[in-house]
Design a protein around this motif. Structure first.
Motif, PDB file in Angstrom:
ATOM      1  N   SER A   8     -28.517  68.135  15.744  1.00 22.80           N
ATOM      2  CA  SER A   8     -27.713  68.896  14.091  1.00 22.80           C
ATOM      3  C   SER A   8     -26.968  69.750  15.003  1.00 22.80           C
ATOM      4  O   SER A   8     -26.268  70.410  14.475  1.00 22.80           O
ATOM      5  CB  SER A   8     -28.734  68.975  13.422  1.00 22.80           C
ATOM      6  N   SER A  28     -34.256  63.973   3.701  1.00 24.68           N
ATOM      7  CA  SER A  28     -33.718  62.564   3.587  1.00 24.68           C
ATOM      8  C   SER A  28     -34.300  61.394   4.840  1.00 24.68           C
ATOM      9  O   SER A  28     -34.865  62.050   5.578  1.00 24.68           O
ATOM     10  CB  SER A  28     -32.022  62.732   3.593  1.00 24.68           C
ATOM     11  N   GLU A  30     -32.513  60.198   6.898  1.00 25.25           N
ATOM     12  CA  GLU A  30     -31.246  60.469   8.313  1.00 25.25           C
ATOM     13  C   GLU A  30     -32.084  61.772   8.921  1.00 25.25           C
ATOM     14  O   GLU A  30     -32.854  62.325   9.947  1.00 25.25           O
ATOM     15  CB  GLU A  30     -29.635  61.023   8.006  1.00 25.25           C
ATOM     16  N   MET A  33     -35.793  60.339  10.359  1.00 25.97           N
ATOM     17  CA  MET A  33     -34.932  59.907  11.599  1.00 25.97           C
ATOM     18  C   MET A  33     -34.713  60.979  12.935  1.00 25.97           C
ATOM     19  O   MET A  33     -35.121  60.608  14.386  1.00 25.97           O
ATOM     20  CB  MET A  33     -33.808  59.032  10.981  1.00 25.97           C
ATOM     21  N   ARG A  34     -34.262  62.101  12.579  1.00 25.20           N
ATOM     22  CA  ARG A  34     -33.028  63.233  13.359  1.00 25.20           C
ATOM     23  C   ARG A  34     -34.677  63.185  14.070  1.00 25.20           C
ATOM     24  O   ARG A  34     -35.282  64.039  15.622  1.00 25.20           O
ATOM     25  CB  ARG A  34     -32.626  63.888  13.031  1.00 25.20           C
ATOM     26  N   ILE A  75     -26.396  59.474  15.143  1.00 23.76           N
ATOM     27  CA  ILE A  75     -26.559  58.948  14.147  1.00 23.76           C
ATOM     28  C   ILE A  75     -25.234  58.310  13.586  1.00 23.76           C
ATOM     29  O   ILE A  75     -23.688  58.710  13.189  1.00 23.76           O
ATOM     30  CB  ILE A  75     -26.833  60.271  12.464  1.00 23.76           C
ATOM     31  N   LYS A  77     -24.691  56.024  11.351  1.00 22.56           N
ATOM     32  CA  LYS A  77     -25.047  55.963   8.934  1.00 22.56           C
ATOM     33  C   LYS A  77     -25.859  55.874   8.779  1.00 22.56           C
ATOM     34  O   LYS A  77     -26.754  55.366   9.365  1.00 22.56           O
ATOM     35  CB  LYS A  77     -24.220  54.072   8.889  1.00 22.56           C
ATOM     36  N   HIS A  78     -25.769  56.424   6.838  1.00 21.93           N
ATOM     37  CA  HIS A  78     -26.969  56.981   6.639  1.00 21.93           C
ATOM     38  C   HIS A  78     -26.668  56.060   4.990  1.00 21.93           C
ATOM     39  O   HIS A  78     -25.625  56.617   4.296  1.00 21.93           O
ATOM     40  CB  HIS A  78     -26.869  57.912   6.486  1.00 21.93           C
ATOM     41  N   VAL A  88     -30.690  54.051   8.423  1.00 16.18           N
ATOM     42  CA  VAL A  88     -30.201  54.894   8.897  1.00 16.18           C
ATOM     43  C   VAL A  88     -29.490  54.078  10.317  1.00 16.18           C
ATOM     44  O   VAL A  88     -30.644  53.952  10.806  1.00 16.18           O
ATOM     45  CB  VAL A  88     -31.278  56.305   9.831  1.00 16.18           C
ATOM     46  N   PHE A  90     -28.106  54.186  14.397  1.00 22.94           N
ATOM     47  CA  PHE A  90     -28.838  55.442  15.442  1.00 22.94           C
ATOM     48  C   PHE A  90     -28.023  54.450  16.650  1.00 22.94           C
ATOM     49  O   PHE A  90     -28.523  53.750  16.668  1.00 22.94           O
ATOM     50  CB  PHE A  90     -29.317  56.421  15.341  1.00 22.94           C
TER      51      PHE A  90
END
Length: 128
Positions: A8, A28, A30, A33-34, A75, A77-78, A88, A90
Motif C-alpha cells: 500500500s 473493505s 481489498e 486481502m492486503r 491488486i 481489481k476490487h 478481489v 490479485f
C-alpha cells in the motif's frame, strides 16, 4: 517506520498492523486481502484462520514449516456489488527453494456481522 508488506505504501503500523493486532476490522474486502497477504509474509496463521469464512476454513495452517518467501502483491481489481459480497483479483509473487512463482486469483469475500471474511477463490492464468 517500515512499509507495510501489502504494497500500500503506508507504514505497517498504520495499515495492516492494527488489523493483525485485532484493534480494527478491515474496512473493505481489498483491505482484508492486503492484510491476509501481509499475514502470510509474517506467518500469522491465527489471523489467517480468524479471517477465513468458517464454511471453507481449514482446521489448521502450518506456516512455520513453510519455506515460501513472499515478494509482492498487486491488486488488479476490487468489485463490491452489494454491502455483503466482494471479489478481489490479485497477483502475489513468491519464491520456494529459489524458484519464482505467481499466484493469480480472484478471491470471494463476504461480510457478516460487520466483518469481511475470505471465502474461496478461483486460480486465473498459469501458476508458476
Amino acid at each position: 517506520m517500515s512499509a507495510c508488506h501489502c504494497g500500500s505504501g503506508r507504514p505497517y503500523a498504520a495499515c495492516c498492523g492494527p488489523l493483525h493486532a485485532g484493534a480494527e476490522n478491515a474496512a473493505s474486502a481489498e483491505a482484508l486481502m492486503r492484510s491476509r497477504y501481509s499475514a502470510y509474509v509474517l506467518k500469522l496463521a491465527d489471523y489467517l484462520l480468524a479471517t477465513w469464512h468458517p464454511d471453507t476454513r481449514p482446521s489448521e495452517l502450518d506456516l512455520a514449516a513453510d519455506g515460501t518467501k513472499w515478494l509482492g502483491l498487486e491488486i488488479r481489481k476490487h468489485v463490491q456489488p452489494d454491502d455483503t459480497h466482494a471479489t478481489v483479483e490479485f497477483v502475489a509473487r513468491y519464491r520456494i527453494a529459489g524458484r519464482g512463482h505467481r499466484l493469480h486469483e480472484r478471491s470471494r469475500f463476504v461480510r457478516e456481522d460487520g466483518c469481511w471474511r475470505y471465502v474461496d477463490g478461483d486460480l486465473l492464468g498459469a501458476a508458476g
